[in-house]
Every structure is written in structure tokens, then in C-alpha cells.
Design an enzyme around this catalytic site. Structure first.
Site, PDB file in Angstrom:
ATOM      1  CG  HIS A  49     -38.326  -0.826 -55.794  1.00 32.80           C
ATOM      2  ND1 HIS A  49     -39.549  -0.225 -55.776  1.00 32.80           N
ATOM      3  CD2 HIS A  49     -37.811  -0.632 -54.563  1.00 32.80           C
ATOM      4  CE1 HIS A  49     -39.760   0.312 -54.588  1.00 32.80           C
ATOM      5  NE2 HIS A  49     -38.715   0.093 -53.840  1.00 32.80           N
ATOM      6  CG  HIS A  84     -39.088   5.453 -54.417  1.00 38.91           C
ATOM      7  ND1 HIS A  84     -39.771   5.363 -55.598  1.00 38.91           N
ATOM      8  CD2 HIS A  84     -38.523   4.237 -54.222  1.00 38.91           C
ATOM      9  CE1 HIS A  84     -39.613   4.144 -56.091  1.00 38.91           C
ATOM     10  NE2 HIS A  84     -38.857   3.458 -55.285  1.00 38.91           N
ATOM     11  CB  CYS A 106     -37.923  11.818 -59.036  1.00 36.57           C
ATOM     12  SG  CYS A 106     -38.619  12.313 -60.615  1.00 36.57           S
ATOM     13  CD  GLU A 143     -44.394   8.323 -55.849  1.00 41.35           C
ATOM     14  OE1 GLU A 143     -43.799   7.643 -56.704  1.00 41.35           O
ATOM     15  OE2 GLU A 143     -45.442   8.945 -56.098  1.00 41.35           O
ATOM     16  CB  CYS A 213     -44.617   9.965 -63.457  1.00 39.16           C
ATOM     17  SG  CYS A 213     -43.181  10.286 -64.464  1.00 39.16           S
ATOM     18  CB  SER A 242     -45.294  -1.001 -57.398  1.00 38.49           C
ATOM     19  OG  SER A 242     -44.780   0.291 -57.387  1.00 38.49           O
ATOM     20  CB  SER A 291     -36.811   0.072 -61.345  1.00 39.90           C
ATOM     21  OG  SER A 291     -37.742  -0.972 -61.578  1.00 39.90           O
TER      22      SER A 291
HETATM   23  S1  SF4 Z   1     -41.382   7.301 -62.749  1.00 36.36           S
HETATM   24 FE1  SF4 Z   1     -41.508   9.526 -63.046  1.00 36.36          FE
HETATM   25  S2  SF4 Z   1     -41.809  10.328 -60.985  1.00 36.36           S
HETATM   26 FE2  SF4 Z   1     -41.074   8.250 -60.737  1.00 36.36          FE
HETATM   27  S3  SF4 Z   1     -38.850   8.460 -60.558  1.00 36.36           S
HETATM   28 FE3  SF4 Z   1     -39.305   8.106 -62.715  1.00 36.36          FE
HETATM   29  S4  SF4 Z   1     -39.429  10.173 -63.626  1.00 36.36           S
HETATM   30 FE4  SF4 Z   1     -39.629  10.375 -61.409  1.00 36.36          FE
END
Ligand code: SF4
Length: 308
Positions: A49, A84, A106, A143, A213, A242, A291
Site C-alpha cells: 500500500h 496480505h 506473509c 487481508e 503481528c 491502514s 509499507s
Molecule cells: S505486518 Fe506482520 S503480518 Fe503483516 S506483512 Fe508485515 S510481518 Fe507479515
């Protein structure tokens, strides 16, 4: 932290060392770069994103497609699935159309999908009533769509305690969270659900799984500490992210002098609006979301140093 002083010694611009791509996004982008060297590659949805990073990868040949375009790709086209994750229907369509999937979901998201699917499959025929799976997340987020897909789209999605009326309080509840939601928000939600249950004539069971996470959650304290130490904070993030919005709000809480920008041009505009060019002594901190690419934060820093 990476510090830099302007020649006049009055400006200190620092990039937060904890900001930038998380493990899952780094892995997806590295996979895309490797696969692009091998030939044509599509990505289902924006790989991250962040418009600037998407544009960089598109310049290397990555083609971003949507679900309708997926259905019309010729057999053996190569399609990357981003961090996602995707619902089972995407894998089914790819199989029907003989599309080669490169799965960069992921591993943390993959594990969450598996947990939700297992919960759904285990309990879907429970008597007298099947329980409901509730996902604390943003409806329509990629996601969350992938997570709902694990339950044959029966899971209820709620964004905060104002949407408690979406939950059926006559059935047991299995609560999970989108990986990028805040721990504080999750705990508040759990307490609100418990409080509703305690007022019921026939109490129901609640099983709450904090599946946030920690790559994101652990950043909050570090980010707030960084923000507090600055006169001004420039938060760099994509408008569609987000995670960027959540982290930006935490930054703003720690330092009200925080600005959300998506590009170096916006930084320049902001500095001009505030009359900060050729400024007096100022500590400016640059940070971003999971991101946000490091190169973009570096460009914002360059722009500040050129302007001030
Ligand atoms: S925030 Fe955590 S769950 Fe989401 S892509 Fe990154 S490592 Fe993976």
C-alpha cells in the site's frame, strides 16, 4: 538513527531506524524482483500500500491486475500473491485457468488463515448453534477478505466497539484480529464483548485470540519515543495503507506536530506553508509505516535539506 546536519548547523533531520518495510513486505518485494528477472509477472492487487513503491516495481515490469483481469489471463501466466494473502477462491480460479501462482503471502498471515480455517472447520456443525467467528479488522481490506474466505465468508468483521451490534450474542464467539490492528483496540474490544456477555440471561462462551503481528505492534512504543524527541515529525505513508494510518495516529498522539505525507512534493509544500524554509534551529524526524520504503524516506529527507 541516521542523523544529518545542514551546513548552517541549524537543522537536524533524522530517519527513524525502526521505520520501513516489515519482514513480510520485504519478502514479497524481494520475491517480485527475483521473479521479474525470470520473465513477465503480474501481481494481484498493489504489492504494497504505497503508490511510489508500486510505481518503482511497475517500471521494472510488474503488472498490477485485479480479480476480473485474473479471470481473463492466458494459461501459464505468472501471478504473484502479495503479503496480505488471498481467500481460497483465488487459488481455485488460478487452478481452473492454469495460472502459475507465486505465493508471497506473509508466513504470519498464512498461519492466521490456517488457524481461522481450522476453527471454522472444527466448529461449523456444533449443536445447538454453530459459533460465529468474529474478525477485528477493516472490512474490505485485502487481508480481511483472505481471512473471511477461510470461513466460507461467514465471519463477521468489526472495526471497533461501535460495531458490536453486528455480533449475535446468542452464539459462542471466536474472536481473531487482523494482523495490523492495535493491541489496545483489541483489548478494549474484548472487554466490551465480555461486558455485554455478563449482562446476558444465558451467558455465551468467548474465545479471544490476539493475532496481531508484533512486527507492527512493537513499533508503536519505539515510534512514539522517536516522535517525542522531535520538533516536527514527517510521517511518510501510502494513502491506502491502514497500517500507515494506525502508526501515524500513534505518532500524532506523541507529538501533535506530526504531518502525514505520501511524497517528497508534499513535504516541500508543507515546509513552505509553515514558513520553515531557511529555518531556525529545528529537529525534524522522518518515519513511516511497514509499507513505506526506506528510499522514499531518504528522498523526503533530501527535499527537506534542499529546502531549509
Ligand atoms: S505486518 Fe506482520 S503480518 Fe503483516 S506483512 Fe508485515 S510481518 Fe507479515
Amino acid at each position: 538513527m541516521v542523523n544529518n546536519k545542514c551546513p548552517n548547523g541549524k537543522l537536524l533531520v533524522t530517519i527513524d531506524e525502526h521505520s520501513g518495510f516489515c519482514f513480510g513486505v520485504t519478502r514479497a518485494i524481494n520475491t517480485a524482483e527475483q521473479e521479474l528477472r525470470r520473465g513477465a509477472l503480474c501481481c494481484l492487487g498493489d504489492i504494497v500500500h504505497n503508490g511510489q513503491e508500486v510505481a518503482r516495481l511497475e517500471a521494472l515490469g510488474l503488472q498490477t491486475i485485479d480479480n476480473d483481469e485474473l479471470r481473463s489471463l492466458p494459461p501459464h501466466s505468472r501471478v504473484l500473491l502479495r503479503a496480505h494473502g488471498e481467500p481460497p477462491s483465488t487459488y481455485w480460479i488460478a487452478q481452473q485457468r492454469e495460472i502459475d501462482i507465486i505465493d508471497a503471502t506473509c508466513p504470519v498471515v498464512k498461519k492466521l488463515q490456517d488457524r481461522i480455517r481450522e476453527c471454522y472447520e472444527t466448529h461449523k456443525n456444533d449443536e445447538p448453534q454453530p459459533p460465529q467467528i468474529v474478525i477485528y479488522g477493516k472490512a474490505g481490506h485485502a487481508e480481511v477478505i483472505g481471512l473471511q474466505g477461510q470461513t466460507n465468508n461467514t465471519a463477521v468483521v468489526i472495526e471497533d466497539i461501535n460495531q458490536l451490534d453486528r455480533i449475535d450474542f446468542s452464539r459462542p464467539i471466536y474472536l481473531f484480529s487482523q494482523t495490523t490492528k492495535s493491541v489496545e483496540g483489541f483489548n478494549t474490544l474484548v472487554e466490551a464483548i465480555k461486558s455485554q456477555i455478563s449482562n446476558l440471561k444465558s451467558p455465551i462462551a468467548l474465545e479471544a485470540h490476539d493475532t496481531i503481528c508484533r512486527n507492527v505492534a512493537n513499533r508503536v512504543a519505539q515510534l512514539q519515543e522517536f516522535a517525542r524527541a522531535q520538533d516536527l515529525v514527517i510521517f511518510v505513508g501510502g494513502a491506502k495503507s491502514s497500517n500507515a494510518r494506525v502508526l501515524y495516529n500513534h505518532c500524532l498522539e506523541a507529538n501533535p506536530n506530526t504531518l502525514f505525507v505520501s511524497s517528497p512534493d508534499e513535504v516541500e509544500e508543507f515546509l513552505q506553508q509553515r514558513g520553515l524554509t531557511g529555518s531556525s534551529c529545528l529537529k525534524i524526524g522522518i518515519c513511516g509505516a511497514t509499507s513505506t520504503p526506506l528510499w522514499l524516506m531518504e528522498k523526503c529527507k533530501e527535499r527537506i535539506q534542499n529546502e531549509c
